[in-house]
Design a protein around this motif. Sequence first.
Motif, PDB file in Angstrom:
ATOM      1  N   GLY A 132       4.566  98.035 -28.863  1.00  0.00           N
ATOM      2  CA  GLY A 132       5.647  98.988 -29.093  1.00  0.00           C
ATOM      3  C   GLY A 132       6.849  98.321 -29.732  1.00  0.00           C
ATOM      4  O   GLY A 132       7.506  98.884 -30.623  1.00  0.00           O
ATOM      5  N   ALA A 133       7.166  97.086 -29.279  1.00  0.00           N
ATOM      6  CA  ALA A 133       8.273  96.333 -29.869  1.00  0.00           C
ATOM      7  C   ALA A 133       7.999  96.037 -31.341  1.00  0.00           C
ATOM      8  O   ALA A 133       8.901  96.117 -32.193  1.00  0.00           O
ATOM      9  CB  ALA A 133       8.497  95.046 -29.087  1.00  0.00           C
ATOM     10  N   VAL A 134       6.755  95.693 -31.649  1.00  0.00           N
ATOM     11  CA  VAL A 134       6.378  95.420 -33.040  1.00  0.00           C
ATOM     12  C   VAL A 134       6.560  96.675 -33.889  1.00  0.00           C
ATOM     13  O   VAL A 134       7.126  96.626 -34.998  1.00  0.00           O
ATOM     14  CB  VAL A 134       4.931  94.912 -33.122  1.00  0.00           C
ATOM     15  CG1 VAL A 134       4.456  94.862 -34.573  1.00  0.00           C
ATOM     16  CG2 VAL A 134       4.801  93.538 -32.481  1.00  0.00           C
ATOM     17  N   GLU A 135       6.078  97.803 -33.401  1.00  0.00           N
ATOM     18  CA  GLU A 135       6.223  99.055 -34.141  1.00  0.00           C
ATOM     19  C   GLU A 135       7.684  99.361 -34.419  1.00  0.00           C
ATOM     20  O   GLU A 135       8.069  99.741 -35.536  1.00  0.00           O
ATOM     21  CB  GLU A 135       5.605 100.209 -33.331  1.00  0.00           C
ATOM     22  CG  GLU A 135       4.112 100.331 -33.470  1.00  0.00           C
ATOM     23  CD  GLU A 135       3.725 100.980 -34.776  1.00  0.00           C
ATOM     24  OE1 GLU A 135       3.833 102.216 -34.917  1.00  0.00           O
ATOM     25  OE2 GLU A 135       3.320 100.237 -35.693  1.00  0.00           O
ATOM     26  N   LEU A 136       8.518  99.193 -33.398  1.00  0.00           N
ATOM     27  CA  LEU A 136       9.936  99.514 -33.547  1.00  0.00           C
ATOM     28  C   LEU A 136      10.602  98.635 -34.596  1.00  0.00           C
ATOM     29  O   LEU A 136      11.296  99.124 -35.491  1.00  0.00           O
ATOM     30  CB  LEU A 136      10.649  99.371 -32.205  1.00  0.00           C
ATOM     31  CG  LEU A 136      12.092  99.883 -32.138  1.00  0.00           C
ATOM     32  CD1 LEU A 136      12.437 100.360 -30.742  1.00  0.00           C
ATOM     33  CD2 LEU A 136      13.098  98.810 -32.562  1.00  0.00           C
ATOM     34  N   LEU A 137      10.402  97.326 -34.495  1.00  0.00           N
ATOM     35  CA  LEU A 137      11.046  96.417 -35.441  1.00  0.00           C
ATOM     36  C   LEU A 137      10.473  96.574 -36.852  1.00  0.00           C
ATOM     37  O   LEU A 137      11.185  96.407 -37.844  1.00  0.00           O
ATOM     38  CB  LEU A 137      10.912  94.978 -34.969  1.00  0.00           C
ATOM     39  CG  LEU A 137      11.745  94.612 -33.734  1.00  0.00           C
ATOM     40  CD1 LEU A 137      11.437  93.183 -33.275  1.00  0.00           C
ATOM     41  CD2 LEU A 137      13.236  94.765 -34.015  1.00  0.00           C
ATOM     42  N   THR A 138       9.197  96.896 -36.949  1.00  0.00           N
ATOM     43  CA  THR A 138       8.588  97.119 -38.264  1.00  0.00           C
ATOM     44  C   THR A 138       9.262  98.287 -38.979  1.00  0.00           C
ATOM     45  O   THR A 138       9.517  98.236 -40.188  1.00  0.00           O
ATOM     46  CB  THR A 138       7.080  97.395 -38.122  1.00  0.00           C
ATOM     47  OG1 THR A 138       6.443  96.254 -37.539  1.00  0.00           O
ATOM     48  CG2 THR A 138       6.437  97.672 -39.479  1.00  0.00           C
ATOM     49  N   ILE A 139       9.571  99.341 -38.243  1.00  0.00           N
ATOM     50  CA  ILE A 139      10.135 100.556 -38.837  1.00  0.00           C
ATOM     51  C   ILE A 139      11.659 100.479 -38.957  1.00  0.00           C
ATOM     52  O   ILE A 139      12.232 100.886 -39.970  1.00  0.00           O
ATOM     53  CB  ILE A 139       9.713 101.787 -38.015  1.00  0.00           C
ATOM     54  CG1 ILE A 139       8.195 101.963 -38.076  1.00  0.00           C
ATOM     55  CG2 ILE A 139      10.405 103.057 -38.528  1.00  0.00           C
ATOM     56  CD1 ILE A 139       7.655 103.019 -37.144  1.00  0.00           C
ATOM     57  N   HIS A 140      12.324  99.944 -37.930  1.00  0.00           N
ATOM     58  CA  HIS A 140      13.782 100.034 -37.874  1.00  0.00           C
ATOM     59  C   HIS A 140      14.510  98.698 -37.991  1.00  0.00           C
ATOM     60  O   HIS A 140      15.733  98.682 -38.148  1.00  0.00           O
ATOM     61  CB  HIS A 140      14.207 100.707 -36.564  1.00  0.00           C
ATOM     62  CG  HIS A 140      13.636 102.069 -36.372  1.00  0.00           C
ATOM     63  ND1 HIS A 140      13.953 103.125 -37.194  1.00  0.00           N
ATOM     64  CD2 HIS A 140      12.758 102.554 -35.437  1.00  0.00           C
ATOM     65  CE1 HIS A 140      13.296 104.202 -36.783  1.00  0.00           C
ATOM     66  NE2 HIS A 140      12.570 103.888 -35.729  1.00  0.00           N
ATOM     67  N   TYR A 289      15.834 105.236 -32.390  1.00  0.00           N
ATOM     68  CA  TYR A 289      14.956 104.105 -32.692  1.00  0.00           C
ATOM     69  C   TYR A 289      13.991 103.830 -31.539  1.00  0.00           C
ATOM     70  O   TYR A 289      12.817 103.532 -31.748  1.00  0.00           O
ATOM     71  CB  TYR A 289      15.781 102.852 -32.968  1.00  0.00           C
ATOM     72  CG  TYR A 289      16.790 102.974 -34.072  1.00  0.00           C
ATOM     73  CD1 TYR A 289      16.562 103.777 -35.173  1.00  0.00           C
ATOM     74  CD2 TYR A 289      17.993 102.269 -34.011  1.00  0.00           C
ATOM     75  CE1 TYR A 289      17.498 103.886 -36.204  1.00  0.00           C
ATOM     76  CE2 TYR A 289      18.936 102.357 -35.030  1.00  0.00           C
ATOM     77  CZ  TYR A 289      18.683 103.171 -36.123  1.00  0.00           C
ATOM     78  OH  TYR A 289      19.611 103.263 -37.118  1.00  0.00           O
ATOM     79  N   MET A 290      14.520 103.921 -30.317  1.00  0.00           N
ATOM     80  CA  MET A 290      13.698 103.611 -29.151  1.00  0.00           C
ATOM     81  C   MET A 290      12.527 104.578 -29.010  1.00  0.00           C
ATOM     82  O   MET A 290      11.474 104.226 -28.470  1.00  0.00           O
ATOM     83  CB  MET A 290      14.548 103.603 -27.886  1.00  0.00           C
ATOM     84  CG  MET A 290      13.816 103.144 -26.634  1.00  0.00           C
ATOM     85  SD  MET A 290      13.173 101.450 -26.756  1.00  0.00           S
ATOM     86  CE  MET A 290      14.604 100.487 -26.263  1.00  0.00           C
ATOM     87  N   PHE A 291      12.709 105.804 -29.520  1.00  0.00           N
ATOM     88  CA  PHE A 291      11.607 106.761 -29.418  1.00  0.00           C
ATOM     89  C   PHE A 291      10.387 106.313 -30.216  1.00  0.00           C
ATOM     90  O   PHE A 291       9.261 106.712 -29.905  1.00  0.00           O
ATOM     91  CB  PHE A 291      12.060 108.164 -29.850  1.00  0.00           C
ATOM     92  CG  PHE A 291      12.425 109.036 -28.690  1.00  0.00           C
ATOM     93  CD1 PHE A 291      11.450 109.574 -27.861  1.00  0.00           C
ATOM     94  CD2 PHE A 291      13.748 109.297 -28.394  1.00  0.00           C
ATOM     95  CE1 PHE A 291      11.788 110.362 -26.773  1.00  0.00           C
ATOM     96  CE2 PHE A 291      14.101 110.084 -27.314  1.00  0.00           C
ATOM     97  CZ  PHE A 291      13.117 110.620 -26.496  1.00  0.00           C
ATOM     98  N   GLU A 440       7.313 105.920 -18.798  1.00  0.00           N
ATOM     99  CA  GLU A 440       7.418 106.397 -20.187  1.00  0.00           C
ATOM    100  C   GLU A 440       7.710 107.893 -20.249  1.00  0.00           C
ATOM    101  O   GLU A 440       7.249 108.598 -21.144  1.00  0.00           O
ATOM    102  CB  GLU A 440       6.151 106.065 -20.991  1.00  0.00           C
ATOM    103  CG  GLU A 440       5.807 104.608 -21.033  1.00  0.00           C
ATOM    104  CD  GLU A 440       6.968 103.716 -21.476  1.00  0.00           C
ATOM    105  OE1 GLU A 440       7.843 104.212 -22.213  1.00  0.00           O
ATOM    106  OE2 GLU A 440       7.008 102.543 -21.072  1.00  0.00           O
ATOM    107  N   GLY A 441       8.483 108.372 -19.303  1.00  0.00           N
ATOM    108  CA  GLY A 441       8.804 109.795 -19.211  1.00  0.00           C
ATOM    109  C   GLY A 441       7.821 110.463 -18.287  1.00  0.00           C
ATOM    110  O   GLY A 441       6.620 110.518 -18.552  1.00  0.00           O
TER     111      GLY A 441
END
Length: 598
Positions: A132-140, A289-291, A440-441
């Motif tokens: 999830g961290a990778v996805e976030l940093l890749t996009i944002h 971004y966190m979403f 996660e909700g």
Amino acid sequence: MTSYNAPIRDMRFTLTHVVGLDQVATLPGFDVVTPDLADQVLEEAGKLARDVLAPLNWVGDQEGATLENGAVRTATGFRDAYWKYVEGGWNAVPFDPDYGGQGLPWTLALPIQEMWTSANMSFSLCPMLNQGAVELLTIHGSEEQKKTYLEKLISGEWTGTMNLTEPQAGSDVGAVRTKAVPQGDGTYLITGQKIFITFGEHDFTNNIVHLVLARTPTAPAGIKGISLFVVPKFMVNADGTLGDRNDLRCSGLEHKMGIHASPTAVMSYGDNGGAIGYLVGEENRGIEYMFTMMNNARLGVGLQGVAIAERAYQQAVDYAKGRVQSRALTGKDPAPVTIINHPDVRRMLLTMKSQIEAARALAYYTAAALDNAHHNPDRDAARKAAALNDLLTPITKAWCTDLGVELSSLGVQVHGGMGFIEETGAAQHYRDARIAPIYEGTNGIQANDLVFRKLLRDGGSAAQTLIAEMRAVATEARNGPGDDLETIGQRLEEAIVALETATAWVLDTGKSDLSAVAGGAVHYLRLFGITIGGFLTAKGMIAAQDLLRQRGADTSFLDGKMITGRFYADQILPLTAGLVAPITAGHRSIMALGEDQF
């Protein structure tokens, strides 16, 4: 406790004949995904899950993780297992080749992730949060942040975490109080406390990259004033080597009902003036971004429900085939038989098997929508796939994790009294599964997300598109050869009618009474989940029927698919009719009782 063997035949069947991995393989960049490659990946991942991770599941449950002088020690064997996982390249499977990833689709990565989770859920949580961290940093992330962190996170040399929750702010992220004070040089000083941080501290790697929600001094109140920061455990020098330790520490580990080997950390930031953090994107857009990370995690958590149910099912089957008790109900032989011969045990096992296979198909189907949303060159197709992925994500997270709890509990029941004894291992699966509907909700939040953000926001457009596709499959099944296909086609059509009735009520009532809609939201999500499960089961049965007519068919497996699907049609799909009344009328009593009457 029994061992774990990945259900590769069902995974392969689901990918090929239900989800459409061949279509995903036509997307740009995925042309290497041949059937032979997919088979090889699944086989090799299955070996690691069976031989390395699964034997540590019981050890981790008994030992847990420990905190000594601020350092976390994971259970015996976990660190070595992690490095076998990393050295095999498994952490890099779905990520950008420009940063060392293998560039394979999520549709193929998800079955692999299921194996890690079935084998050892506590272990699997570290890679899941990291991805999830990778996805976030890749996009944002900025180019500098990508250059600094992505290669190490993708390889698994470092791991990433998600830092949202605080003691006073659980699901209400807008109540976050952690502070981020700008220093004028592009850095911020982070001070505050976070709780429930999965693998917030551990001994797997020499650095941990925390993604932390915090407020700047000028931020507006509430959720619109949240920003996101990269806060590494150790600072990273310009040449990529590690520098000084940042001002953060693990001040405690939570004592949990399950997932004992996953260190759930209390993280303290800024005890000595402030931890250095780097802003991701723009200030006050942190929750947006966190979403990205949360939605990735929600798909992963939904998969946990499937994976734990699968592990519980395998153990229940093994026990039922070996436990001798009572004579058979039919025949004259007075000798006791194994309990798998008793109808109620068969009912429990088929309840598990049929819903696991339906839920697995849903998780993979959601992953295929995600791949198409990101990679389909046809803009209209990508837009429709994104809408489908948005619709399916809360259903996958909630329905599959509810099933994880229900079916692992049923696994305990199959064991009878021995299931209540820890040494059999059945109880661990139930304890481990119980967290998934919460984090996660919570599943109530997922249900509200489904009705308010995914249904009401687009006027039911994405739902109606999916319903039309489901009805086409119901018609095909109803007109197919044999009573089994006809039956699931008919029952699926009845479930679709119930879903349409409930959907129309939600869309109409949502214009004037949001509280009424919220009161039935959980039932609505369950109705949607069961119906989609029936739709994907019917697709599988249609494919199985066609394959049975081919020379060299795997008759035993395919016949089992037909019988399992018929069970879903007979015993699971009819439950949808009973959910309409709680959705459309249940709210009348929910808010009627006074607070002092509870």
